[in-house]
Design a protein around this motif. Sequence first.
Motif, PDB file in Angstrom:
ATOM      1  N   ASN A  42     -18.744 -33.877   2.473  1.00 44.55           N
ATOM      2  CA  ASN A  42     -18.377 -34.047   1.066  1.00 44.55           C
ATOM      3  C   ASN A  42     -19.129 -35.223   0.444  1.00 44.55           C
ATOM      4  OD1 ASN A  42     -16.632 -31.904   1.268  1.00 44.55           O
ATOM      5  ND2 ASN A  42     -14.801 -33.160   1.488  1.00 44.55           N
ATOM      6  N   TRP A  43     -19.304 -36.314   1.215  1.00 44.12           N
ATOM      7  CA  TRP A  43     -20.038 -37.465   0.700  1.00 44.12           C
ATOM      8  C   TRP A  43     -21.504 -37.095   0.449  1.00 44.12           C
ATOM      9  CZ3 TRP A  43     -24.287 -40.347   1.479  1.00 44.12           C
ATOM     10  CH2 TRP A  43     -24.379 -41.535   0.767  1.00 44.12           C
ATOM     11  N   ILE A  44     -22.103 -36.381   1.376  1.00 41.93           N
ATOM     12  CA  ILE A  44     -23.501 -35.958   1.224  1.00 41.93           C
ATOM     13  C   ILE A  44     -23.650 -35.087  -0.022  1.00 41.93           C
ATOM     14  CG2 ILE A  44     -25.296 -34.508   2.252  1.00 41.93           C
ATOM     15  CD1 ILE A  44     -24.324 -35.554   4.997  1.00 41.93           C
ATOM     16  N   LYS A  45     -22.709 -34.172  -0.237  1.00 40.55           N
ATOM     17  CA  LYS A  45     -22.768 -33.299  -1.409  1.00 40.55           C
ATOM     18  C   LYS A  45     -22.638 -34.098  -2.700  1.00 40.55           C
ATOM     19  CE  LYS A  45     -20.714 -29.139  -3.395  1.00 40.55           C
ATOM     20  NZ  LYS A  45     -21.379 -29.397  -4.620  1.00 40.55           N
ATOM     21  N   GLN A  46     -21.701 -35.050  -2.738  1.00 44.05           N
ATOM     22  CA  GLN A  46     -21.519 -35.858  -3.942  1.00 44.05           C
ATOM     23  C   GLN A  46     -22.747 -36.715  -4.225  1.00 44.05           C
ATOM     24  OE1 GLN A  46     -17.978 -38.206  -3.994  1.00 44.05           O
ATOM     25  NE2 GLN A  46     -16.642 -36.465  -3.605  1.00 44.05           N
ATOM     26  N   ALA A  47     -23.321 -37.324  -3.180  1.00 42.02           N
ATOM     27  CA  ALA A  47     -24.503 -38.169  -3.371  1.00 42.02           C
ATOM     28  C   ALA A  47     -25.684 -37.347  -3.856  1.00 42.02           C
ATOM     29  CB  ALA A  47     -24.851 -38.889  -2.066  1.00 42.02           C
ATOM     30  N   THR A  48     -25.839 -36.150  -3.337  1.00 44.87           N
ATOM     31  CA  THR A  48     -26.935 -35.285  -3.761  1.00 44.87           C
ATOM     32  C   THR A  48     -26.716 -34.783  -5.184  1.00 44.87           C
ATOM     33  OG1 THR A  48     -27.195 -34.601  -1.461  1.00 44.87           O
ATOM     34  CG2 THR A  48     -28.274 -33.257  -3.121  1.00 44.87           C
ATOM     35  N   ASP A  49     -25.486 -34.451  -5.530  1.00 48.75           N
ATOM     36  CA  ASP A  49     -25.189 -33.938  -6.875  1.00 48.75           C
ATOM     37  C   ASP A  49     -25.352 -35.005  -7.952  1.00 48.75           C
ATOM     38  OD1 ASP A  49     -24.672 -31.486  -5.801  1.00 48.75           O
ATOM     39  OD2 ASP A  49     -22.482 -31.666  -5.911  1.00 48.75           O
ATOM     40  N   GLN A  50     -25.118 -36.276  -7.624  1.00 50.58           N
ATOM     41  CA  GLN A  50     -25.212 -37.347  -8.615  1.00 50.58           C
ATOM     42  C   GLN A  50     -26.649 -37.789  -8.875  1.00 50.58           C
ATOM     43  OE1 GLN A  50     -22.716 -40.607  -7.503  1.00 50.58           O
ATOM     44  NE2 GLN A  50     -20.832 -39.459  -7.801  1.00 50.58           N
ATOM     45  N   THR A  51     -27.591 -37.317  -8.080  1.00 48.47           N
ATOM     46  CA  THR A  51     -28.985 -37.705  -8.247  1.00 48.47           C
ATOM     47  C   THR A  51     -29.629 -36.851  -9.339  1.00 48.47           C
ATOM     48  OG1 THR A  51     -29.090 -38.239  -5.893  1.00 48.47           O
ATOM     49  CG2 THR A  51     -31.175 -37.977  -7.042  1.00 48.47           C
ATOM     50  N   ALA A  52     -30.284 -37.515 -10.277  1.00 44.05           N
ATOM     51  CA  ALA A  52     -30.991 -36.784 -11.335  1.00 44.05           C
ATOM     52  C   ALA A  52     -32.166 -36.035 -10.726  1.00 44.05           C
ATOM     53  CB  ALA A  52     -31.473 -37.752 -12.405  1.00 44.05           C
ATOM     54  N   LYS A  53     -32.299 -34.760 -11.087  1.00 40.03           N
ATOM     55  CA  LYS A  53     -33.355 -33.930 -10.507  1.00 40.03           C
ATOM     56  C   LYS A  53     -34.231 -33.346 -11.601  1.00 40.03           C
ATOM     57  CE  LYS A  53     -30.462 -32.679  -6.621  1.00 40.03           C
ATOM     58  NZ  LYS A  53     -29.309 -33.416  -7.019  1.00 40.03           N
ATOM     59  N   ARG A  76     -36.384 -31.436  -7.174  1.00 44.55           N
ATOM     60  CA  ARG A  76     -36.521 -32.679  -6.421  1.00 44.55           C
ATOM     61  C   ARG A  76     -36.022 -33.844  -7.259  1.00 44.55           C
ATOM     62  NH1 ARG A  76     -42.450 -33.133  -4.295  1.00 44.55           N
ATOM     63  NH2 ARG A  76     -42.818 -32.807  -6.495  1.00 44.55           N
ATOM     64  N   PRO A  77     -35.675 -34.957  -6.615  1.00 42.43           N
ATOM     65  CA  PRO A  77     -35.212 -36.111  -7.395  1.00 42.43           C
ATOM     66  C   PRO A  77     -36.309 -36.620  -8.317  1.00 42.43           C
ATOM     67  CG  PRO A  77     -34.896 -36.470  -5.046  1.00 42.43           C
ATOM     68  CD  PRO A  77     -35.611 -35.183  -5.190  1.00 42.43           C
ATOM     69  N   GLU A  78     -35.894 -37.151  -9.454  1.00 44.92           N
ATOM     70  CA  GLU A  78     -36.856 -37.695 -10.400  1.00 44.92           C
ATOM     71  C   GLU A  78     -37.479 -38.959  -9.835  1.00 44.92           C
ATOM     72  OE1 GLU A  78     -34.980 -38.308 -14.132  1.00 44.92           O
ATOM     73  OE2 GLU A  78     -35.011 -36.195 -14.634  1.00 44.92           O
ATOM     74  N   CYS A  79     -38.760 -39.103 -10.042  1.00 43.87           N
ATOM     75  CA  CYS A  79     -39.505 -40.263  -9.582  1.00 43.87           C
ATOM     76  C   CYS A  79     -39.880 -41.093 -10.795  1.00 43.87           C
ATOM     77  CB  CYS A  79     -40.757 -39.818  -8.832  1.00 43.87           C
ATOM     78  SG  CYS A  79     -41.791 -41.175  -8.298  1.00 43.87           S
ATOM     79  N   PRO A  80     -39.758 -42.417 -10.734  1.00 48.20           N
ATOM     80  CA  PRO A  80     -40.132 -43.207 -11.911  1.00 48.20           C
ATOM     81  C   PRO A  80     -41.613 -43.088 -12.250  1.00 48.20           C
ATOM     82  CG  PRO A  80     -39.647 -44.619 -10.043  1.00 48.20           C
ATOM     83  CD  PRO A  80     -39.271 -43.221  -9.654  1.00 48.20           C
ATOM     84  N   TYR A  81     -42.445 -42.752 -11.272  1.00 46.84           N
ATOM     85  CA  TYR A  81     -43.876 -42.623 -11.530  1.00 46.84           C
ATOM     86  C   TYR A  81     -44.264 -41.182 -11.863  1.00 46.84           C
ATOM     87  CZ  TYR A  81     -43.823 -47.140  -9.277  1.00 46.84           C
ATOM     88  OH  TYR A  81     -43.544 -48.425  -8.946  1.00 46.84           O
ATOM     89  N   ASN A  82     -43.372 -40.228 -11.669  1.00 49.49           N
ATOM     90  CA  ASN A  82     -43.624 -38.819 -11.959  1.00 49.49           C
ATOM     91  C   ASN A  82     -44.889 -38.325 -11.261  1.00 49.49           C
ATOM     92  OD1 ASN A  82     -43.040 -36.345 -12.993  1.00 49.49           O
ATOM     93  ND2 ASN A  82     -43.947 -36.722 -14.982  1.00 49.49           N
ATOM     94  N   GLY A  83     -45.056 -38.724 -10.008  1.00 47.28           N
ATOM     95  CA  GLY A  83     -46.180 -38.262  -9.224  1.00 47.28           C
ATOM     96  C   GLY A  83     -47.446 -39.067  -9.391  1.00 47.28           C
TER      97      GLY A  83
END
Length: 100
Positions: free
Chosen positions: A64-75, A81-88
């Motif tokens: 459940n913790w893994i699911k919550q942590a993954t769901d809260q990440t901006a994609k 994939r998770p957003e990168c501040p450099y965008n590649g």
Amino acid sequence: MTPYTAAQTLKATPLLNRARLFLDLGGNIWRPDRDPWVYEEMLWLVELHGIRATATARTEAFANWIKQATDQTAKRASDGRPECPYNGQCPAPNKIPVEA
């Protein structure tokens, strides 16, 4: 370590070693009370990076913790994939180039 990175690391770790790794990452694990009076006292509680998850079994609480942590990440919408501040892109250089 970000919550998403911790979630991916925990997901790749075998079930028997998840509790040890979770504690090494700085997480807290609370086991159920021996003589519970209410439903909440029968649950395992895990917390890391401000994210809390509960379940009736320890492995389920980690899932459940893994699911919550993954769901809260901006994609990104394109590939999930998770957003990168450099965008590649590479980080900006520290020095301004001198023109010849």
